[in-house]
Design an enzyme around this catalytic site. Structure first.
Site, PDB file in Angstrom:
ATOM      1  N   LYS A 178       0.844  -1.217   0.000  1.00  0.00           N
ATOM      2  CA  LYS A 178       0.000   0.000   0.000  1.00  0.00           C
ATOM      3  C   LYS A 178       0.870   1.254   0.000  1.00  0.00           C
ATOM      4  CE  LYS A 178      -2.170  -1.070   3.886  1.00  0.00           C
ATOM      5  NZ  LYS A 178      -1.524  -2.345   4.269  1.00  0.00           N
TER       6      LYS A 178
ATOM      7  N   ARG B 236      -9.264   0.878   9.053  1.00  0.00           N
ATOM      8  CA  ARG B 236      -8.916  -0.482   9.457  1.00  0.00           C
ATOM      9  C   ARG B 236     -10.022  -1.114  10.307  1.00  0.00           C
ATOM     10  NH1 ARG B 236      -2.937   0.534   9.074  1.00  0.00           N
ATOM     11  NH2 ARG B 236      -1.841  -1.422   9.378  1.00  0.00           N
TER      12      ARG B 236
ATOM     13  N   ARG C  76      11.356  -5.425   4.969  1.00  0.00           N
ATOM     14  CA  ARG C  76      11.099  -4.017   5.326  1.00  0.00           C
ATOM     15  C   ARG C  76      11.596  -3.717   6.743  1.00  0.00           C
ATOM     16  NH1 ARG C  76       4.959  -2.148   5.066  1.00  0.00           N
ATOM     17  NH2 ARG C  76       4.840  -3.428   6.937  1.00  0.00           N
TER      18      ARG C  76
ATOM     19  N   ARG D 217      11.929  -0.904  11.156  1.00  0.00           N
ATOM     20  CA  ARG D 217      10.625  -0.847  11.835  1.00  0.00           C
ATOM     21  C   ARG D 217      10.541  -1.955  12.872  1.00  0.00           C
ATOM     22  NH1 ARG D 217       5.385   0.065   8.109  1.00  0.00           N
ATOM     23  NH2 ARG D 217       4.450  -0.927   9.932  1.00  0.00           N
TER      24      ARG D 217
ATOM     25  N   ARG E  13      -0.776  -8.397  14.114  1.00  0.00           N
ATOM     26  CA  ARG E  13      -1.309  -7.543  13.035  1.00  0.00           C
ATOM     27  C   ARG E  13      -2.117  -8.366  12.032  1.00  0.00           C
ATOM     28  NH1 ARG E  13       4.225  -5.267  11.800  1.00  0.00           N
ATOM     29  NH2 ARG E  13       3.442  -4.104  10.031  1.00  0.00           N
TER      30      ARG E  13
HETATM   31  P1  AMP Z   1       1.155   0.627   8.979  1.00  0.00           P
HETATM   32  O1  AMP Z   1       2.280   1.570   8.721  1.00  0.00           O
HETATM   33  O2  AMP Z   1      -0.052   0.919   8.137  1.00  0.00           O
HETATM   34  O3  AMP Z   1       1.589  -0.820   8.885  1.00  0.00           O
HETATM   35  O4  AMP Z   1       0.696   0.864  10.480  1.00  0.00           O
HETATM   36  C1  AMP Z   1       1.570   0.645  11.566  1.00  0.00           C
HETATM   37  C2  AMP Z   1       0.787   0.551  12.857  1.00  0.00           C
HETATM   38  O5  AMP Z   1       0.113   1.795  13.111  1.00  0.00           O
HETATM   39  C3  AMP Z   1      -0.335  -0.497  12.881  1.00  0.00           C
HETATM   40  O6  AMP Z   1       0.140  -1.799  13.192  1.00  0.00           O
HETATM   41  C4  AMP Z   1      -1.229   0.076  13.985  1.00  0.00           C
HETATM   42  O7  AMP Z   1      -0.652  -0.160  15.259  1.00  0.00           O
HETATM   43  C5  AMP Z   1      -1.159   1.566  13.714  1.00  0.00           C
HETATM   44  N1  AMP Z   1      -2.200   2.010  12.764  1.00  0.00           N
HETATM   45  C6  AMP Z   1      -2.001   2.451  11.502  1.00  0.00           C
HETATM   46  N2  AMP Z   1      -3.161   2.779  10.929  1.00  0.00           N
HETATM   47  C7  AMP Z   1      -4.128   2.522  11.831  1.00  0.00           C
HETATM   48  C8  AMP Z   1      -5.551   2.633  11.818  1.00  0.00           C
HETATM   49  N3  AMP Z   1      -6.205   3.070  10.739  1.00  0.00           N
HETATM   50  N4  AMP Z   1      -6.224   2.290  12.939  1.00  0.00           N
HETATM   51  C9  AMP Z   1      -5.566   1.856  14.042  1.00  0.00           C
HETATM   52  N5  AMP Z   1      -4.234   1.707  14.113  1.00  0.00           N
HETATM   53  C10 AMP Z   1      -3.513   2.032  13.017  1.00  0.00           C
END
Ligand code: AMP
Length: 198
Positions: free
Chosen positions: A14, A90, A129, A135, A147
């Site tokens: 994404k 989400r 990654r 990360r 996740r």
């Molecule tokens: P990502 O970079 O999209 O993989 O997001 C990293 C982390 O941020 C996720 O594992 C969640 O802990 C938090 N996070 C990101 N987007 C959301 C969302 N829309 N709702 C809740 N937590 C989020």
């Protein structure tokens, strides 16, 4: 406005696709994950509130996420052609809140593009990654598993929500980055043509 959600599990691509798409269509890219990570680095009160959730792979509570989204939409809607949401919504509650928010601006969601990638490939990409971008949530196996569990229990119902609106489109995300991008752009271009005033 052209408002797009890029949907898919962790590691589906994404973020990679968003970075390519935003400039092509002049969209404001809103990645909730990236925004949270920035808050953590800057040590803001949001950063302090969310860092544990993120490290453990939990979802940040909707109230915090939605407040941040509202701020972003308010800050950019006047000068932009639309938004590209990445990693949001989400949960179904987030999807409903997004619909309501866009309606306030006399707008709506145009398309939800879902990147489909097999589970083994997702794991391979996340591992890579984790090392490349340092990360912590990608490096910790239990956080990664959490996740995926939360994706299945909380995020997959969002798919049904958008299917019922006729906005959900699945795209194979396994091919080369440029090929996936091409497929996405074909769909977006068709949407633009079909929805432009005659
Ligand atoms: P990502 O970079 O999209 O993989 O997001 C990293 C982390 O941020 C996720 O594992 C969640 O802990 C938090 N996070 C990101 N987007 C959301 C969302 N829309 N709702 C809740 N937590 C989020």
């Amino acid at each position: 406005m052209l408002n797009i959600v890029l949907f898919g599990p962790p590691g589906a691509g994404k973020g990679t696709q968003s970075k390519k798409l935003r400039s092509d269509y002049g969209l404001v890219h809103i990645s909730t994950g990236e925004l949270f990570r920035k808050h953590i680095i800057e040590g803001t009160s949001i950063g302090i509130q969310v860092q544990e959730y993120i490290a453990e792979g939990m979802l940040v509570p909707d109230e915090i996420t939605l407040l941040m989204i509202e701020e972003q939409i308010l800050a950019y809607y006047k000068d932009c052609k639309g938004f590209l949401f990445d990693g949001f919504p989400r949960t179904v509650a987030q999807a409903q809140a997004l619909d309501r928010k866009l309606e306030e601006y006399n707008s709506s969601l145009s398309l939800v593009l879902s990147l489909d990638v097999p589970r083994e490939e997702l794991h391979r990409r996340i591992k890579k990654r984790g090392l490349e971008e340092n990360r912590i949530d990608d490096q910790d196996e239990s956080s990664v598993l959490t996740r995926f569990d939360l994706y299945n229990s909380e995020t997959l119902p969002v798919k049904t929500y958008y299917e019922n609106q006729g906005k959900f489109i699945k795209i194979s995300g396994i091919d080369h980055i440029d090929l996936v991008l091409e497929k996405i752009k074909e769909i977006v271009d068709r949407f633009i043509i079909e929805n432009s005033p005659r």
